[in-house]
Scaffold this motif. Structure first.
Motif, PDB file in Angstrom:
ATOM      1  N   ALA A  81       0.948  -1.289  -0.050  1.00  0.00           N
ATOM      2  CA  ALA A  81       0.020   0.037   0.034  1.00  0.00           C
ATOM      3  C   ALA A  81       0.898   1.295  -0.175  1.00  0.00           C
ATOM      4  O   ALA A  81       0.671   2.140  -0.841  1.00  0.00           O
ATOM      5  N   LEU A  82       1.895   1.351   0.906  1.00  0.00           N
ATOM      6  CA  LEU A  82       2.856   2.284   0.763  1.00  0.00           C
ATOM      7  C   LEU A  82       3.389   2.528  -0.641  1.00  0.00           C
ATOM      8  O   LEU A  82       3.764   3.802  -0.731  1.00  0.00           O
ATOM      9  N   GLU A  83       3.898   1.625  -0.856  1.00  0.00           N
ATOM     10  CA  GLU A  83       4.653   1.522  -2.135  1.00  0.00           C
ATOM     11  C   GLU A  83       3.786   2.077  -3.505  1.00  0.00           C
ATOM     12  O   GLU A  83       4.231   2.712  -4.376  1.00  0.00           O
ATOM     13  N   LYS A  84       2.381   1.768  -3.277  1.00  0.00           N
ATOM     14  CA  LYS A  84       1.583   2.313  -4.471  1.00  0.00           C
ATOM     15  C   LYS A  84       1.239   3.783  -4.391  1.00  0.00           C
ATOM     16  O   LYS A  84       0.911   4.392  -5.167  1.00  0.00           O
ATOM     17  N   GLY A  85       1.622   4.144  -2.909  1.00  0.00           N
ATOM     18  CA  GLY A  85       1.401   5.617  -2.985  1.00  0.00           C
ATOM     19  C   GLY A  85       0.348   6.218  -1.779  1.00  0.00           C
ATOM     20  O   GLY A  85       0.084   7.469  -1.733  1.00  0.00           O
ATOM     21  N   PHE A  86       0.066   5.510  -0.884  1.00  0.00           N
ATOM     22  CA  PHE A  86      -0.783   5.852   0.247  1.00  0.00           C
ATOM     23  C   PHE A  86      -0.172   6.533   1.101  1.00  0.00           C
ATOM     24  O   PHE A  86       1.422   6.048   1.343  1.00  0.00           O
ATOM     25  N   LYS A  87      -0.518   7.776   1.662  1.00  0.00           N
ATOM     26  CA  LYS A  87       0.470   8.511   2.623  1.00  0.00           C
ATOM     27  C   LYS A  87       0.624   7.882   4.037  1.00  0.00           C
ATOM     28  O   LYS A  87       1.725   7.983   4.681  1.00  0.00           O
ATOM     29  N   HIS A  88      -0.479   7.053   4.335  1.00  0.00           N
ATOM     30  CA  HIS A  88      -0.293   6.090   5.658  1.00  0.00           C
ATOM     31  C   HIS A  88      -1.175   4.897   5.342  1.00  0.00           C
ATOM     32  O   HIS A  88      -2.128   4.980   4.650  1.00  0.00           O
ATOM     33  N   CYS A  89      -0.709   3.923   6.066  1.00  0.00           N
ATOM     34  CA  CYS A  89      -1.424   2.649   6.260  1.00  0.00           C
ATOM     35  C   CYS A  89      -1.249   1.781   7.332  1.00  0.00           C
ATOM     36  O   CYS A  89      -0.125   1.634   7.748  1.00  0.00           O
ATOM     37  N   GLU A  90      -2.417   1.471   8.067  1.00  0.00           N
ATOM     38  CA  GLU A  90      -2.216   0.676   9.100  1.00  0.00           C
ATOM     39  C   GLU A  90      -2.831  -0.689   8.558  1.00  0.00           C
ATOM     40  O   GLU A  90      -4.101  -0.940   7.986  1.00  0.00           O
ATOM     41  N   ALA A  91      -2.054  -1.930   9.126  1.00  0.00           N
ATOM     42  CA  ALA A  91      -2.640  -3.287   8.359  1.00  0.00           C
ATOM     43  C   ALA A  91      -2.156  -4.374   9.893  1.00  0.00           C
ATOM     44  O   ALA A  91      -1.043  -4.078  10.096  1.00  0.00           O
ATOM     45  N   GLY A  92      -3.177  -5.107  10.111  1.00  0.00           N
ATOM     46  CA  GLY A  92      -2.693  -5.849  10.883  1.00  0.00           C
ATOM     47  C   GLY A  92      -4.161  -6.586  11.256  1.00  0.00           C
ATOM     48  O   GLY A  92      -5.177  -6.056  11.111  1.00  0.00           O
ATOM     49  N   PRO A  93      -4.022  -7.923  12.226  1.00  0.00           N
ATOM     50  CA  PRO A  93      -5.086  -8.677  12.503  1.00  0.00           C
ATOM     51  C   PRO A  93      -6.197  -7.979  13.196  1.00  0.00           C
ATOM     52  O   PRO A  93      -7.447  -7.864  13.100  1.00  0.00           O
ATOM     53  N   MET A  94      -5.778  -6.953  14.217  1.00  0.00           N
ATOM     54  CA  MET A  94      -6.503  -6.459  15.109  1.00  0.00           C
ATOM     55  C   MET A  94      -6.905  -4.782  14.446  1.00  0.00           C
ATOM     56  O   MET A  94      -7.504  -4.141  15.303  1.00  0.00           O
ATOM     57  N   VAL A  95      -6.476  -4.407  13.435  1.00  0.00           N
ATOM     58  CA  VAL A  95      -6.561  -3.181  12.770  1.00  0.00           C
ATOM     59  C   VAL A  95      -8.088  -2.978  12.649  1.00  0.00           C
ATOM     60  O   VAL A  95      -8.512  -3.969  11.868  1.00  0.00           O
ATOM     61  N   ARG A  96      -8.483  -1.725  12.860  1.00  0.00           N
ATOM     62  CA  ARG A  96      -9.890  -1.339  12.584  1.00  0.00           C
ATOM     63  C   ARG A  96      -9.874  -0.191  11.869  1.00  0.00           C
ATOM     64  O   ARG A  96      -8.703   0.643  12.128  1.00  0.00           O
ATOM     65  N   SER A  97     -11.050   0.444  11.367  1.00  0.00           N
ATOM     66  CA  SER A  97     -10.749   1.875  10.707  1.00  0.00           C
ATOM     67  C   SER A  97     -10.066   2.925  11.368  1.00  0.00           C
ATOM     68  O   SER A  97      -9.616   3.613  10.975  1.00  0.00           O
ATOM     69  N   SER A  98     -10.492   2.822  12.749  1.00  0.00           N
ATOM     70  CA  SER A  98     -10.136   3.959  13.716  1.00  0.00           C
ATOM     71  C   SER A  98      -8.867   3.684  14.561  1.00  0.00           C
ATOM     72  O   SER A  98      -8.393   4.520  15.336  1.00  0.00           O
ATOM     73  N   TYR A  99      -8.314   2.680  14.180  1.00  0.00           N
ATOM     74  CA  TYR A  99      -6.977   2.383  14.805  1.00  0.00           C
ATOM     75  C   TYR A  99      -5.759   3.244  14.536  1.00  0.00           C
ATOM     76  O   TYR A  99      -5.473   3.446  13.435  1.00  0.00           O
ATOM     77  N   HIS A 100      -5.270   3.977  15.724  1.00  0.00           N
ATOM     78  CA  HIS A 100      -4.212   4.765  15.702  1.00  0.00           C
ATOM     79  C   HIS A 100      -4.687   6.000  14.626  1.00  0.00           C
ATOM     80  O   HIS A 100      -3.855   6.682  14.255  1.00  0.00           O
ATOM     81  N   ALA A 101      -5.740   6.311  14.759  1.00  0.00           N
ATOM     82  CA  ALA A 101      -6.420   7.684  13.892  1.00  0.00           C
ATOM     83  C   ALA A 101      -5.858   8.812  14.364  1.00  0.00           C
ATOM     84  O   ALA A 101      -5.651   9.646  13.521  1.00  0.00           O
ATOM     85  N   ASP A 102      -5.595   8.986  15.723  1.00  0.00           N
ATOM     86  CA  ASP A 102      -4.695  10.322  16.068  1.00  0.00           C
ATOM     87  C   ASP A 102      -3.613  10.580  15.423  1.00  0.00           C
ATOM     88  O   ASP A 102      -3.084  11.742  15.427  1.00  0.00           O
ATOM     89  N   GLU A 103      -2.913   9.524  14.920  1.00  0.00           N
ATOM     90  CA  GLU A 103      -1.495   9.750  14.043  1.00  0.00           C
ATOM     91  C   GLU A 103      -1.672  10.234  12.710  1.00  0.00           C
ATOM     92  O   GLU A 103      -0.715  10.549  11.952  1.00  0.00           O
ATOM     93  N   GLN A 104      -3.012  10.173  12.282  1.00  0.00           N
ATOM     94  CA  GLN A 104      -3.249  10.137  10.676  1.00  0.00           C
ATOM     95  C   GLN A 104      -3.645  11.667  10.319  1.00  0.00           C
ATOM     96  O   GLN A 104      -4.105  11.949   9.200  1.00  0.00           O
ATOM     97  N   VAL A 105      -3.918  12.573  11.225  1.00  0.00           N
ATOM     98  CA  VAL A 105      -4.239  13.776  10.959  1.00  0.00           C
ATOM     99  C   VAL A 105      -3.133  14.567  10.006  1.00  0.00           C
ATOM    100  O   VAL A 105      -1.847  14.255  10.273  1.00  0.00           O
ATOM    101  N   ASN A 106      -3.519  15.674   9.347  1.00  0.00           N
ATOM    102  CA  ASN A 106      -2.265  16.377   8.473  1.00  0.00           C
ATOM    103  C   ASN A 106      -1.502  17.450   9.428  1.00  0.00           C
ATOM    104  O   ASN A 106      -1.937  17.590  10.626  1.00  0.00           O
ATOM    105  N   GLU A 107      -0.300  17.910   8.789  1.00  0.00           N
ATOM    106  CA  GLU A 107       0.165  18.840   9.655  1.00  0.00           C
ATOM    107  C   GLU A 107      -0.444  20.094   9.971  1.00  0.00           C
ATOM    108  O   GLU A 107      -0.197  20.487  11.234  1.00  0.00           O
ATOM    109  N   THR A 108      -1.421  20.589   9.178  1.00  0.00           N
ATOM    110  CA  THR A 108      -2.275  21.552   9.883  1.00  0.00           C
ATOM    111  C   THR A 108      -3.253  21.440  10.966  1.00  0.00           C
ATOM    112  O   THR A 108      -3.048  22.042  12.080  1.00  0.00           O
ATOM    113  N   SER A 109      -3.730  20.234  10.806  1.00  0.00           N
ATOM    114  CA  SER A 109      -4.517  19.745  12.156  1.00  0.00           C
ATOM    115  C   SER A 109      -3.638  19.721  13.553  1.00  0.00           C
ATOM    116  O   SER A 109      -4.062  19.677  14.399  1.00  0.00           O
ATOM    117  N   ALA A 110      -2.548  18.831  13.165  1.00  0.00           N
ATOM    118  CA  ALA A 110      -1.415  18.657  14.149  1.00  0.00           C
ATOM    119  C   ALA A 110      -1.105  19.929  14.778  1.00  0.00           C
ATOM    120  O   ALA A 110      -0.853  20.064  16.207  1.00  0.00           O
TER     121      ALA A 110
END
Length: 314
Positions: A263-292
């Protein structure tokens, strides 16, 4: 026994360590006191203890607890929903303040009975959180609102930090997995967000283990990228009850790591993948620089009052 009735034993790596500490129990009591629903509980998310206890994030489910759709993967109950509760946005915001959240995800049951799909309540919830807790970044995770773009504008006018809408599965399996929803309509919704708010990160998620092929997962990645999606999450489908779709197979953590790298090699800026990963997993890390930076700006107010930010992760 026919294959459709077979149940595959869960592998060792799917065991979750439960951490019901004081913080978790306090938040659970708060949800009941405020008559609020979280998808963390309703959808039986395996990461609820980590998010509530450690990461200061939570996913609120607004518009009631009854969905008008009956997706075959989802544990949220289906039926005729109640009338809108316009006091809900303020209660959510108050809870965000009491919980001291740094990132709140606002999702909802599908409300196909409403002309705007609940967009106005979504927007008011985002605004209420901003009024009470300016430092908290807000992610929205709505239904497709049946492709009504006027409703999408209503929601986006509130300025969420992340727009999340899940395609859930690959194209071939969509009709079997997602009630009423359409694969292409979801993609078009995500692309339209970029037309309305080009700088807002968009995000989508798929579950694996429903019978998809690796080639179909690659196709889903390409489809999301073609519709300008920035962030992707990939998790293992877990059958909520015997009435829901069976798990066809469990992916090994190494396979998830491979999918993440692809996914990252294809061009996604961020990807979370794992057996327990859900849509909001580590969502706090995914905001853009302006929001941060906005989050940091308001959090620094605590320092001026004699508190420090040493315990805060950005």
């Amino acid at each position: 026994m026919p294959k459709q009735y077979e149940h595959i034993r869960k592998p060792e790596w799917l065991k979750v360590k439960i951490n019901t500490n004081k913080s978790y129990n306090r938040l659970k009591r708060l949800m009941r006191e405020k008559n609020l629903h979280t998808v963390c509980e309703e959808a039986k998310c395996p990461n609820i203890h980590e998010c509530w206890s450690e990461r200061a994030t939570a996913t609120f489910m607004i518009l009631g607890d009854t969905c008008t759709r009956g997706c075959r993967f989802c544990a949220v109950k289906t039926g005729l929903p109640n009338e809108l509760d316009w006091g809900e946005p303020e209660r959510v915001a108050e809870s965000v303040e009491i919980m001291g959240l740094k990132h709140a995800v606002v999702t909802a049951v599908a409300r196909d009975d409403l002309n705007d799909g609940g967009a106005a309540v979504f927007a008011e919830t985002v605004r209420a959180i901003r009024r009470r807790v300016p430092s908290c970044t807000v992610e929205v995770l709505p239904s497709d609102m049946k492709g009504d773009y006027e409703s999408l504008h209503t929601l986006m006018d509130s300025g969420p930090d992340i727009f999340n809408h899940n395609i859930e599965t690959v194209r071939r399996l969509t009709k079997r997995v997602r009630a009423i929803a359409m694969y292409d309509r979801s993609l078009q919704l995500l692309e339209r967000v970029k037309e309305i708010a080009p700088d807002t990160p968009t995000k989508s998620s798929i579950m694996v283990g429903l019978g998809e092929t690796k080639e179909e997962i690659m196709e889903a990645m390409d489809d999301l990228l073609a519709h300008k999606v920035d962030i992707m999450t990939i998790g293992q489908y877990l059958q909520p009850t015997k009435k829901h779709l069976n798990v066809e197979r469990y992916y090994h953590p190494d396979e998830f790591e491979e999918l993440k790298q692809i996914a990252l090699e294809k061009g996604f800026k961020h990807c979370e993948a794992g057996p327990m990963v859900r849509s909001s997993y580590h969502a706090d890390e995914q905001v853009n620089e302006t929001s941060a930076q906005r989050r940091i700006k308001y959090m620094k107010g605590y320092e001026s009052q004699g508190e420090t930010l040493d315990h805060v992760k950005f």
